[in-house]
Design a protein around this motif. Structure first.
Motif, PDB file in Angstrom:
ATOM      1  N   SER A 186     -28.779  13.944  37.031  1.00 57.24           N
ATOM      2  CA  SER A 186     -28.414  12.868  37.946  1.00 57.24           C
ATOM      3  C   SER A 186     -28.590  11.281  37.434  1.00 57.24           C
ATOM      4  CB  SER A 186     -29.359  12.785  39.530  1.00 57.24           C
ATOM      5  OG  SER A 186     -28.841  11.668  40.211  1.00 57.24           O
ATOM      6  N   GLU A 187     -29.608  11.167  36.628  1.00 52.47           N
ATOM      7  CA  GLU A 187     -29.914  10.087  35.816  1.00 52.47           C
ATOM      8  C   GLU A 187     -28.912   9.822  35.031  1.00 52.47           C
ATOM      9  OE1 GLU A 187     -34.042  10.346  34.684  1.00 52.47           O
ATOM     10  OE2 GLU A 187     -34.926   9.815  36.588  1.00 52.47           O
ATOM     11  N   GLU A 188     -28.649  10.923  33.948  1.00 52.68           N
ATOM     12  CA  GLU A 188     -27.598  10.857  32.975  1.00 52.68           C
ATOM     13  C   GLU A 188     -26.371  10.665  33.528  1.00 52.68           C
ATOM     14  OE1 GLU A 188     -28.129  14.457  30.939  1.00 52.68           O
ATOM     15  OE2 GLU A 188     -30.003  14.066  30.255  1.00 52.68           O
ATOM     16  N   LYS A 189     -26.269  10.984  34.775  1.00 55.05           N
ATOM     17  CA  LYS A 189     -24.982  10.826  35.203  1.00 55.05           C
ATOM     18  C   LYS A 189     -24.475   9.342  35.520  1.00 55.05           C
ATOM     19  CE  LYS A 189     -24.021  12.024  39.449  1.00 55.05           C
ATOM     20  NZ  LYS A 189     -23.818  12.864  40.706  1.00 55.05           N
ATOM     21  N   TYR A 190     -25.535   8.639  36.120  1.00 55.08           N
ATOM     22  CA  TYR A 190     -25.342   7.522  36.705  1.00 55.08           C
ATOM     23  C   TYR A 190     -25.402   6.555  35.577  1.00 55.08           C
ATOM     24  CZ  TYR A 190     -25.528   9.089  41.253  1.00 55.08           C
ATOM     25  OH  TYR A 190     -25.162   9.753  42.655  1.00 55.08           O
ATOM     26  N   ARG A 191     -26.054   6.916  34.485  1.00 58.34           N
ATOM     27  CA  ARG A 191     -26.140   5.941  33.189  1.00 58.34           C
ATOM     28  C   ARG A 191     -24.671   5.989  32.551  1.00 58.34           C
ATOM     29  NH1 ARG A 191     -27.657   1.675  31.364  1.00 58.34           N
ATOM     30  NH2 ARG A 191     -29.702   2.000  32.320  1.00 58.34           N
ATOM     31  N   SER A 197     -18.078   2.394  33.266  1.00 57.99           N
ATOM     32  CA  SER A 197     -17.308   1.883  34.295  1.00 57.99           C
ATOM     33  C   SER A 197     -16.340   0.729  33.790  1.00 57.99           C
ATOM     34  CB  SER A 197     -18.276   1.145  35.190  1.00 57.99           C
ATOM     35  OG  SER A 197     -17.731   0.796  36.247  1.00 57.99           O
ATOM     36  N   PRO A 198     -15.161   0.871  34.542  1.00 55.65           N
ATOM     37  CA  PRO A 198     -13.915  -0.061  34.058  1.00 55.65           C
ATOM     38  C   PRO A 198     -14.241  -1.473  34.703  1.00 55.65           C
ATOM     39  CG  PRO A 198     -13.294   1.460  35.994  1.00 55.65           C
ATOM     40  CD  PRO A 198     -14.703   1.885  35.334  1.00 55.65           C
ATOM     41  N   ASN A 214     -23.577  -3.636  31.592  1.00 53.01           N
ATOM     42  CA  ASN A 214     -22.744  -2.467  30.896  1.00 53.01           C
ATOM     43  C   ASN A 214     -22.069  -3.182  29.747  1.00 53.01           C
ATOM     44  OD1 ASN A 214     -20.760  -3.638  32.593  1.00 53.01           O
ATOM     45  ND2 ASN A 214     -19.967  -1.650  33.280  1.00 53.01           N
ATOM     46  N   THR A 215     -21.382  -2.141  29.030  1.00 48.26           N
ATOM     47  CA  THR A 215     -20.412  -2.428  28.011  1.00 48.26           C
ATOM     48  C   THR A 215     -19.255  -3.156  28.337  1.00 48.26           C
ATOM     49  OG1 THR A 215     -21.067  -0.529  26.797  1.00 48.26           O
ATOM     50  CG2 THR A 215     -19.211  -1.694  25.943  1.00 48.26           C
ATOM     51  N   HIS A 216     -18.688  -2.993  29.724  1.00 49.47           N
ATOM     52  CA  HIS A 216     -17.341  -3.823  30.035  1.00 49.47           C
ATOM     53  C   HIS A 216     -17.694  -5.120  30.325  1.00 49.47           C
ATOM     54  CE1 HIS A 216     -13.219  -3.779  31.333  1.00 49.47           C
ATOM     55  NE2 HIS A 216     -13.545  -4.513  32.229  1.00 49.47           N
ATOM     56  N   THR A 217     -18.995  -5.573  30.690  1.00 54.86           N
ATOM     57  CA  THR A 217     -19.363  -6.789  30.798  1.00 54.86           C
ATOM     58  C   THR A 217     -19.339  -7.729  29.602  1.00 54.86           C
ATOM     59  OG1 THR A 217     -21.108  -6.434  32.542  1.00 54.86           O
ATOM     60  CG2 THR A 217     -21.283  -8.459  31.409  1.00 54.86           C
ATOM     61  N   GLU A 218     -19.689  -7.222  28.197  1.00 52.73           N
ATOM     62  CA  GLU A 218     -19.830  -7.966  27.089  1.00 52.73           C
ATOM     63  C   GLU A 218     -18.151  -7.962  26.579  1.00 52.73           C
ATOM     64  OE1 GLU A 218     -21.723  -5.719  24.175  1.00 52.73           O
ATOM     65  OE2 GLU A 218     -23.724  -5.635  25.150  1.00 52.73           O
ATOM     66  N   LYS A 219     -17.398  -6.934  27.056  1.00 55.74           N
ATOM     67  CA  LYS A 219     -15.934  -6.991  26.977  1.00 55.74           C
ATOM     68  C   LYS A 219     -15.189  -8.089  27.572  1.00 55.74           C
ATOM     69  CE  LYS A 219     -11.835  -4.092  26.939  1.00 55.74           C
ATOM     70  NZ  LYS A 219     -11.052  -2.707  27.126  1.00 55.74           N
ATOM     71  N   ILE A 293     -20.939  -6.607  40.737  1.00 58.38           N
ATOM     72  CA  ILE A 293     -19.750  -5.874  40.109  1.00 58.38           C
ATOM     73  C   ILE A 293     -18.674  -6.743  40.145  1.00 58.38           C
ATOM     74  CG2 ILE A 293     -18.344  -3.790  40.415  1.00 58.38           C
ATOM     75  CD1 ILE A 293     -20.490  -2.617  41.825  1.00 58.38           C
ATOM     76  N   ALA A 294     -17.989  -7.247  38.885  1.00 57.18           N
ATOM     77  CA  ALA A 294     -16.781  -8.093  38.695  1.00 57.18           C
ATOM     78  C   ALA A 294     -15.759  -7.162  37.931  1.00 57.18           C
ATOM     79  CB  ALA A 294     -17.316  -9.084  37.913  1.00 57.18           C
ATOM     80  N   GLU A 295     -14.645  -7.397  38.951  1.00 55.27           N
ATOM     81  CA  GLU A 295     -13.452  -6.649  38.418  1.00 55.27           C
ATOM     82  C   GLU A 295     -12.212  -7.730  38.189  1.00 55.27           C
ATOM     83  OE1 GLU A 295      -9.733  -3.877  40.255  1.00 55.27           O
ATOM     84  OE2 GLU A 295     -11.098  -4.843  41.652  1.00 55.27           O
ATOM     85  N   ASP A 296     -11.729  -7.751  37.026  1.00 56.92           N
ATOM     86  CA  ASP A 296     -10.925  -8.720  36.377  1.00 56.92           C
ATOM     87  C   ASP A 296      -9.626  -8.420  37.206  1.00 56.92           C
ATOM     88  OD1 ASP A 296      -9.190 -10.124  34.995  1.00 56.92           O
ATOM     89  OD2 ASP A 296      -9.495  -9.468  32.912  1.00 56.92           O
ATOM     90  N   ILE A 297      -9.286  -9.295  37.779  1.00 56.90           N
ATOM     91  CA  ILE A 297      -7.947  -9.147  38.622  1.00 56.90           C
ATOM     92  C   ILE A 297      -6.783 -10.254  38.290  1.00 56.90           C
ATOM     93  CG2 ILE A 297      -9.237  -8.481  40.617  1.00 56.90           C
ATOM     94  CD1 ILE A 297      -8.987 -11.163  41.841  1.00 56.90           C
ATOM     95  N   THR A 298      -6.911 -10.791  36.935  1.00 57.27           N
ATOM     96  CA  THR A 298      -6.156 -11.762  36.273  1.00 57.27           C
ATOM     97  C   THR A 298      -4.591 -11.206  36.451  1.00 57.27           C
ATOM     98  OG1 THR A 298      -7.677 -12.890  35.197  1.00 57.27           O
ATOM     99  CG2 THR A 298      -5.567 -13.534  34.604  1.00 57.27           C
TER     100      THR A 298
END
Length: 545
Positions: A186-191, A197-198, A214-219, A293-298
């Motif tokens: 469960s821990e590995e799944k949520y990690r 996450s997109p 997460n990685t998407h934040t840096e991107k 949680i931030a989604e790019d909606i541009t």
């Protein structure tokens, strides 16, 4: 007496631990162990004897009970000698081996088990004979596909204290191991979900500094981990947007979903995002941080929307559509637009500055010039109706060119997303509530006790099984210091917090509220709950074993 005489002790001179019976003054007989040493003079003549008598009534009673416990126990219990030969075995072991008693007693461990299991077993037996101390190990029986906790304890001769055998108790811990495996998975799944996450996921501390992402934040932001670490979250938003976020009083409300705002890319450009925030608090209600949680909606679904727009005729479109000329004035409006903005006729709209349709006038200018530059644009904003009412809309903008490929008009198509926004928020709230209910149900109905403890050693939560094992009500456990409830002699000796271990598993005995002794198999390991370091203890009641 005749049996004692038959031992010919006078000839041999000494005999230890003869089990026999003696007669009390009241005529009752008692079980005793007698050791006799014959005394002789210098010439070898018998002049007397010394006898040491032990009352072994209680010992025999305990042996009888032990035999009964062994035979009726669900766990495998057996004794082996220094050569790992089986001396005593119980029915549970015989059932597990699927062998009769006469094919086990006297056999070496290696004659029944495989080479690898024998190697480990012999090492443990030698360790007990050498150190005189108990030891234990976890092992997996490949034939049964089960996990066992095997405890090795020395068996000593009464008078000499010499180790004469090793008692082995083998507990089936398969369910516990499976639970631990599920917890790790469960821990590995949520990690994995977190990292892949997109959308951008960010965690801040109580001082509103970034501590995890997460990685998407840096991107999304074009920044490295070094640039993000402990960065004030406010620095990632335009000042006016940060003030707007603060005006929502999210720290007081605790949660805010689908809040549209902007973030700043490393290169300085603004990024339109759909933001959801959840404030993290401890048991005392103190803010420990927040998760965003931030989604790019541009440009989300831009091409899909463009294709749909081309397929629809302007007048029959359910979307509100207007044409804006190069000066920013409305030159056309369809019926859906009039209804959406509450105008009664086109006369009220034609020639009107399009900027008046926006709640925030600056947004129109940004959209207008960006759309002219890029050719197409998808955005969301708050529109202002004729009566001043504010409502959220989604905008699709595209440039219309003349025959010479020069700019002619900007076509703006609007969709009222008020109901969608409200529906999405209700759905998210429902799914979150349902998820929390499922998680709580799983927690409460686990087949073993689970206790969650803070680093201050205060019990934060305990499931029903743990409360049943401890024989206490929730209010007698939660918010109390753990060693007062679970480890009465463990103050200052917590394996994780005091001794610095990564995990621990041990058998303990506590006194229940009704005064009875409770034997527990306790597993302790550190966990992280919403960014807070805590201790997870699992309890298995061994009292009836």
């Amino acid at each position: 007496w005749q049996r004692i005489r038959a031992e010919k002790i006078r000839e041999r001179g000494v005999e230890h631990d003869i089990e026999t019976r003696m007669i009390r003054k009241n005529g009752k007989t008692i079980d005793v162990g007698v050791s006799i040493n014959v005394l002789k003079d210098a010439e070898g003549k018998i002049i007397g004897s010394i006898g040491i008598v032990r009352d072994i009534s209680e010992e025999k009673r305990l042996k009888s009970q032990l035999t009964a416990i062994m035979e009726y126990s669900d766990e495998s219990i057996y004794l082996v000698d220094r050569d790992t030969r089986y001396i005593i075995v119980n029915n549970a072991l015989l059932n597990r081996l699927k062998l009769p008693r006469d094919e086990v007693i006297g056999k070496k461990f290696s004659e029944i088990h495989d080479e690898e299991e024998t190697r480990v077993f012999v090492e443990k037996i030698n360790e007990v004979f050498t150190t005189g101390k108990s030891t234990r190990e976890e092992y997996r029986n490949s034939n049964l596909d089960r996990w066992f906790l095997r405890t090795y304890s020395p068996v000593k001769e009464g008078l000499t204290n010499e180790i004469i055998a090793v008692a082995v108790i083998s507990n089936d811990i398969t369910d516990l191991k499976n639970a631990e495996l599920q917890l790790r998975e469960s821990e590995e799944k949520y990690r994995t979900i977190f990292e892949n996450s997109p959308v951008a996921i960010m965690l801040t501390d109580a001082e509103e500094r970034l501590v995890s992402w997460n990685t998407h934040t840096e991107k999304l932001l074009g920044m490295s981990s070094e640039e993000l670490n402990l960065r004030p979250i406010s620095s990632l938003y335009p000042s006016e947007e940060w003030e707007r976020i603060r005006s929502e009083r999210i720290r007081e409300k605790g949660v805010r979903y689908n809040f549209e705002t902007k973030m700043i890319h490393k290169n300085g450009r603004y990024i339109d995002i759909n933001l959801s925030l959840n404030v993290l608090k401890n048991q005392k209600g103190e803010i420990k941080g927040a998760i965003g949680i931030a989604e790019d909606i541009t440009e989300k679904k831009q091409m899909e929307r463009d294709i749909k727009l081309k397929e629809k005729s302007l007048d029959s479109s359910v979307n509100g559509i207007i044409f804006v000329d190069s000066q920013g004035y409305i030159s056309y409006a369809n019926l859906s637009f009039l209804e959406m903005w509450r105008y009664s006729s086109q006369k009220e709209v034609l020639g009107k500055p399009a900027v008046e349709l926006w709640q925030y006038k600056r947004e129109f200018l940004d959209i207008f010039y960006t759309a002219m530059e890029k050719g197409v644009l998808v955005s969301e904003f708050n529109a202002q109706r004729k009566n001043g009412e504010i409502f959220p809309v989604k905008l699709y903008a595209s440039v219309v060119k003349d025959d010479n490929n020069n700019f002619s008009h900007l076509m703006l198509s609007f969709v009222d997303i008020g109901e969608q926004k409200r529906g999405e928020q209700k759905r998210i709230e429902y799914e979150l509530k349902e998820s929390l209910q499922k998680t709580k149900a799983i927690f409460e109905n686990m087949p073993f006790g689970v206790v969650i403890i803070g680093r201050d050693k205060i019990v934060r939560d305990a499931n029903k099984t743990a409360l049943d094992i401890l024989g206490r009500e929730r209010e007698e456990v939660v918010t109390h210091i753990c060693h007062q409830i679970i480890c009465p002699n463990g103050e200052g000796r917590c394996p994780i917090l005091d001794l610095g271990k990564n995990s621990d598993k041990s058998e303990i005995v506590i006194i229940g509220r009704d005064g009875r002794e409770i034997s527990l198999l306790k597993t302790v390991k550190p966990i992280n709950v919403d960014g807070e370091e805590m201790i997870l203890e699992t309890l298995i009641d061994l009292t009836e074993l």
